[in-house]
Scaffold this motif. Structure first.
Motif, PDB file in Angstrom:
ATOM      1  N   PHE A 143       0.839  -1.183   0.000  1.00 20.55           N
ATOM      2  CA  PHE A 143       0.000   0.000   0.000  1.00 20.55           C
ATOM      3  C   PHE A 143       0.879   1.240   0.000  1.00 20.55           C
ATOM      4  O   PHE A 143       2.073   1.172   0.314  1.00 20.55           O
ATOM      5  CB  PHE A 143      -0.891  -0.044   1.247  1.00 20.55           C
ATOM      6  N   ALA A 144       0.306   2.384  -0.333  1.00 20.27           N
ATOM      7  CA  ALA A 144       1.098   3.611  -0.420  1.00 20.27           C
ATOM      8  C   ALA A 144       1.560   4.106   0.943  1.00 20.27           C
ATOM      9  O   ALA A 144       2.710   4.517   1.104  1.00 20.27           O
ATOM     10  CB  ALA A 144       0.292   4.700  -1.122  1.00 20.27           C
ATOM     11  N   VAL A 145       0.674   4.089   1.932  1.00 17.50           N
ATOM     12  CA  VAL A 145       0.970   4.638   3.256  1.00 17.50           C
ATOM     13  C   VAL A 145       0.409   3.701   4.315  1.00 17.50           C
ATOM     14  O   VAL A 145      -0.358   2.795   4.011  1.00 17.50           O
ATOM     15  CB  VAL A 145       0.362   6.048   3.418  1.00 17.50           C
ATOM     16  N   ARG A 146       0.762   3.944   5.588  1.00 15.27           N
ATOM     17  CA  ARG A 146       0.386   2.965   6.609  1.00 15.27           C
ATOM     18  C   ARG A 146      -0.648   3.444   7.613  1.00 15.27           C
ATOM     19  O   ARG A 146      -1.099   2.659   8.437  1.00 15.27           O
ATOM     20  CB  ARG A 146       1.623   2.477   7.358  1.00 15.27           C
ATOM     21  N   THR A 147      -1.065   4.727   7.578  1.00 15.65           N
ATOM     22  CA  THR A 147      -2.014   5.216   8.572  1.00 15.65           C
ATOM     23  C   THR A 147      -3.147   5.990   7.907  1.00 15.65           C
ATOM     24  O   THR A 147      -2.979   6.548   6.804  1.00 15.65           O
ATOM     25  CB  THR A 147      -1.322   6.158   9.581  1.00 15.65           C
ATOM     26  N   PRO A 148      -4.303   6.101   8.582  1.00 18.51           N
ATOM     27  CA  PRO A 148      -5.407   6.910   8.049  1.00 18.51           C
ATOM     28  C   PRO A 148      -5.018   8.371   7.863  1.00 18.51           C
ATOM     29  O   PRO A 148      -5.426   9.004   6.893  1.00 18.51           O
ATOM     30  CB  PRO A 148      -6.498   6.750   9.113  1.00 18.51           C
ATOM     31  N   GLN A 149      -4.237   8.912   8.779  1.00 18.82           N
ATOM     32  CA  GLN A 149      -3.820  10.301   8.653  1.00 18.82           C
ATOM     33  C   GLN A 149      -3.023  10.515   7.373  1.00 18.82           C
ATOM     34  O   GLN A 149      -3.211  11.511   6.665  1.00 18.82           O
ATOM     35  CB  GLN A 149      -2.972  10.719   9.857  1.00 18.82           C
ATOM     36  N   ALA A 150      -2.142   9.572   7.067  1.00 17.02           N
ATOM     37  CA  ALA A 150      -1.349   9.691   5.840  1.00 17.02           C
ATOM     38  C   ALA A 150      -2.234   9.599   4.606  1.00 17.02           C
ATOM     39  O   ALA A 150      -1.982  10.289   3.604  1.00 17.02           O
ATOM     40  CB  ALA A 150      -0.271   8.611   5.813  1.00 17.02           C
ATOM     41  N   VAL A 151      -3.278   8.759   4.654  1.00 10.25           N
ATOM     42  CA  VAL A 151      -4.216   8.673   3.531  1.00 10.25           C
ATOM     43  C   VAL A 151      -4.881  10.027   3.315  1.00 10.25           C
ATOM     44  O   VAL A 151      -5.005  10.504   2.182  1.00 10.25           O
ATOM     45  CB  VAL A 151      -5.277   7.593   3.781  1.00 10.25           C
ATOM     46  N   TYR A 152      -5.298  10.654   4.401  1.00 11.81           N
ATOM     47  CA  TYR A 152      -5.956  11.958   4.299  1.00 11.81           C
ATOM     48  C   TYR A 152      -5.004  12.989   3.680  1.00 11.81           C
ATOM     49  O   TYR A 152      -5.387  13.740   2.774  1.00 11.81           O
ATOM     50  CB  TYR A 152      -6.406  12.421   5.686  1.00 11.81           C
ATOM     51  N   GLU A 153      -3.776  13.029   4.155  1.00 11.36           N
ATOM     52  CA  GLU A 153      -2.806  13.979   3.611  1.00 11.36           C
ATOM     53  C   GLU A 153      -2.506  13.678   2.147  1.00 11.36           C
ATOM     54  O   GLU A 153      -2.261  14.580   1.340  1.00 11.36           O
ATOM     55  CB  GLU A 153      -1.533  13.951   4.445  1.00 11.36           C
ATOM     56  N   GLN A 154      -2.528  12.409   1.808  1.00 13.55           N
ATOM     57  CA  GLN A 154      -2.351  11.972   0.429  1.00 13.55           C
ATOM     58  C   GLN A 154      -3.434  12.574  -0.462  1.00 13.55           C
ATOM     59  O   GLN A 154      -3.159  13.119  -1.543  1.00 13.55           O
ATOM     60  CB  GLN A 154      -2.426  10.453   0.460  1.00 13.55           C
ATOM     61  N   MET A 155      -4.675  12.480  -0.023  1.00 11.87           N
ATOM     62  CA  MET A 155      -5.777  13.031  -0.801  1.00 11.87           C
ATOM     63  C   MET A 155      -5.691  14.549  -0.895  1.00 11.87           C
ATOM     64  O   MET A 155      -6.006  15.147  -1.929  1.00 11.87           O
ATOM     65  CB  MET A 155      -7.115  12.618  -0.181  1.00 11.87           C
ATOM     66  N   LYS A 171       3.007  20.066  -4.042  1.00  9.36           N
ATOM     67  CA  LYS A 171       2.318  19.459  -2.904  1.00  9.36           C
ATOM     68  C   LYS A 171       2.546  17.942  -2.886  1.00  9.36           C
ATOM     69  O   LYS A 171       2.695  17.348  -1.817  1.00  9.36           O
ATOM     70  CB  LYS A 171       0.823  19.778  -2.955  1.00  9.36           C
ATOM     71  N   VAL A 172       2.552  17.334  -4.072  1.00 11.50           N
ATOM     72  CA  VAL A 172       2.805  15.886  -4.147  1.00 11.50           C
ATOM     73  C   VAL A 172       4.222  15.586  -3.672  1.00 11.50           C
ATOM     74  O   VAL A 172       4.454  14.648  -2.900  1.00 11.50           O
ATOM     75  CB  VAL A 172       2.586  15.370  -5.576  1.00 11.50           C
ATOM     76  N   ASP A 173       5.194  16.405  -4.107  1.00 11.33           N
ATOM     77  CA  ASP A 173       6.579  16.201  -3.680  1.00 11.33           C
ATOM     78  C   ASP A 173       6.721  16.353  -2.174  1.00 11.33           C
ATOM     79  O   ASP A 173       7.458  15.599  -1.520  1.00 11.33           O
ATOM     80  CB  ASP A 173       7.503  17.188  -4.395  1.00 11.33           C
ATOM     81  N   THR A 174       6.013  17.322  -1.602  1.00 13.45           N
ATOM     82  CA  THR A 174       6.057  17.530  -0.152  1.00 13.45           C
ATOM     83  C   THR A 174       5.488  16.327   0.580  1.00 13.45           C
ATOM     84  O   THR A 174       6.049  15.868   1.586  1.00 13.45           O
ATOM     85  CB  THR A 174       5.273  18.799   0.241  1.00 13.45           C
ATOM     86  N   PHE A 175       4.396  15.807   0.057  1.00 13.36           N
ATOM     87  CA  PHE A 175       3.786  14.622   0.667  1.00 13.36           C
ATOM     88  C   PHE A 175       4.737  13.428   0.611  1.00 13.36           C
ATOM     89  O   PHE A 175       4.945  12.728   1.613  1.00 13.36           O
ATOM     90  CB  PHE A 175       2.477  14.275  -0.043  1.00 13.36           C
ATOM     91  N   LEU A 330      -4.957   0.534   8.915  1.00 12.35           N
ATOM     92  CA  LEU A 330      -5.677   0.739   7.669  1.00 12.35           C
ATOM     93  C   LEU A 330      -6.931  -0.127   7.574  1.00 12.35           C
ATOM     94  O   LEU A 330      -7.860   0.218   6.845  1.00 12.35           O
ATOM     95  CB  LEU A 330      -4.774   0.459   6.470  1.00 12.35           C
ATOM     96  N   LEU A 331      -6.983  -1.234   8.298  1.00 13.36           N
ATOM     97  CA  LEU A 331      -8.184  -2.066   8.239  1.00 13.36           C
ATOM     98  C   LEU A 331      -9.395  -1.313   8.769  1.00 13.36           C
ATOM     99  O   LEU A 331     -10.474  -1.344   8.179  1.00 13.36           O
ATOM    100  CB  LEU A 331      -7.974  -3.362   9.016  1.00 13.36           C
ATOM    101  N   ALA A 332      -9.219  -0.637   9.903  1.00  8.17           N
ATOM    102  CA  ALA A 332     -10.318   0.153  10.443  1.00  8.17           C
ATOM    103  C   ALA A 332     -10.672   1.311   9.520  1.00  8.17           C
ATOM    104  O   ALA A 332     -11.845   1.633   9.319  1.00  8.17           O
ATOM    105  CB  ALA A 332      -9.957   0.681  11.831  1.00  8.17           C
ATOM    106  N   ALA A 333      -9.642   1.941   8.932  1.00 10.46           N
ATOM    107  CA  ALA A 333      -9.885   3.061   8.027  1.00 10.46           C
ATOM    108  C   ALA A 333     -10.631   2.614   6.772  1.00 10.46           C
ATOM    109  O   ALA A 333     -11.578   3.261   6.330  1.00 10.46           O
ATOM    110  CB  ALA A 333      -8.553   3.710   7.648  1.00 10.46           C
ATOM    111  N   ARG A 334     -10.201   1.487   6.198  1.00  6.00           N
ATOM    112  CA  ARG A 334     -10.882   0.968   5.017  1.00  6.00           C
ATOM    113  C   ARG A 334     -12.343   0.710   5.337  1.00  6.00           C
ATOM    114  O   ARG A 334     -13.247   1.057   4.564  1.00  6.00           O
ATOM    115  CB  ARG A 334     -10.212  -0.331   4.562  1.00  6.00           C
ATOM    116  N   SER A 335     -12.565   0.087   6.477  1.00  6.90           N
ATOM    117  CA  SER A 335     -13.912  -0.298   6.853  1.00  6.90           C
ATOM    118  C   SER A 335     -14.813   0.899   7.101  1.00  6.90           C
ATOM    119  O   SER A 335     -15.909   0.999   6.566  1.00  6.90           O
ATOM    120  CB  SER A 335     -13.833  -1.175   8.101  1.00  6.90           C
TER     121      SER A 335
END
Length: 357
Positions: A143-155, A171-175, A330-335
């Protein structure tokens, strides 16, 4: 492959970020107790789904991620070998009906198949004991990242700029600099061309799960489904690629000549393997000890508009006795995020039906 090409592939895939929904799991995250940087408001499933809509736009009645897909059905012929790891009824010898869905990443249901780099495969197993096993798999093993917070920042980094309609490269480079673990996925994408069909790709659970056998012995396991059809990369000169929906059309054509098959492979973790981090692959030698649990067969396909998968939320935490979630956040976040997505799209469908549209 050059760095710009790698970044392009990463951007194409990164929107896959989450896959299927939760009723169990990390109540701290679901309850909104995870804080964003700088003292911002709590990250909730609604805010996370909002961030997906900000990237892909709102498409009423469609899933907020993996919006474009096709329903499939078939069965799993268990050979009994999986019982060495789990007491779940699905791993006994015998046949289990399955309903599934192939899809592409992203929230735009009109995206051309040739523009996608990853395939996804969701399944719902319905064994005779009445319990269910739902899973969502991707054709990339990490997967790209390991936490829900990182997913949010990714978006947030992928949100289109109002002037260009594209993500801001800065912004992508900063992420990416903030989350160096994304290199595992970027490297994999750079060396693995997308498959030319849904049915010639392998698919991976990505997350680890706790498997418990009939003696109460628990092990961490990841699984994959490996196709009988040899992998073939998508050729940019393939005439089919001019059809924006060639993956679904090709699958329907293929099924006219017979079913397609995969082997369900269970891979136990070894000492020290990460079981709560979906960005880290296990050592290649783990595959030497994987167990062939049986054959997955897909023999029918239907439109996602009215097919058997339409109203299924492929929540990866809907599990039978003998399989349980790991502590991977990420399981809880996916769900939780897919529960929000499911509720939004079903409300939209109901509203459209009552308004006569």
């Amino acid at each position: 492959m050059s760095r710009p090409q790698q970044s392009h592939l990463f951007l194409r895939y990164i929107a896959v970020a989450l896959a299927p929904a939760l009723l169990l799991g990390s109540f701290a995250w679901v309850g909104g107790w995870v804080r964003l940087p700088g003292g911002a408001d709590a990250l909730t499933p609604d805010r996370l789904v909002d961030s997906f809509e900000a990237v892909a736009g709102r498409h009423p009645g469609f899933r907020r991620n993996h919006a474009k897909g096709i329903c499939v059905s078939g069965y799993f012929d268990g050979n009994g070998n999986g019982a060495a790891l789990s007491r779940a009824d699905v791993f006994t010898r015998g046949r289990t009906p399955v309903t599934g869905r192939f899809s592409a990443p992203g929230g735009n249901p009109a995206e051309a198949d040739a523009d996608t780099t990853v395939r996804s495969f969701a399944l719902r197993f319905l064994p005779a004991d009445g319990q269910e096993w739902r899973t969502g798999m991707n054709s990339a093993p990490v997967f790209a990242v390991r936490t829900p917070q990182a997913v949010y920042e990714q978006m947030q980094a992928l949100r289109p700029d109002a002037r260009t309609g594209r993500p801001d490269p800065a912004k992508v480079d900063t992420f990416v600099a903030r989350y160096p673990e994304t290199s595992a996925l970027r490297d994999w994408l750079a060396s693995h061309s997308p498959s030319s069909a849904f049915y010639n790709a392998s698919y991976f659970s990505i997350n680890a799960f706790r498997f418990t056998d009939a003696h109460g012995v628990t092990r961490f396991v990841r699984w994959s489904v490996v196709p009988d059809t040899p992998y073939a990369p998508l050729d940019e000169h393939d005439a089919r690629a001019s059809d924006p929906d060639f993956l679904a059309h090709d699958l329907r054509t293929r099924l006219k000549s017979g079913p397609v098959r995969w082997r369900l492979m269970l891979t136990p973790a070894g000492p020290g393997d990460p079981v709560d981090d979906a960005t880290r692959a296990w050592p290649a030698e783990r595959e030497l000890h994987r167990i062939d649990a049986g054959t997955l067969v897909i023999d029918h396909a239907q439109s996602q508009i009215d097919g058997t998968c339409r109203d299924i939320n492929f929540d990866p935490t809907v599990l039978p006795d003998g399989i349980a979630p790991s502590d991977d956040p990420l399981l809880a976040a996916r769900s939780a995020a897919y529960a929000v997505s499911f509720n939004r799209r079903t409300r939209e469908e109901a509203k459209a039906a009552t308004s006569g549209h």
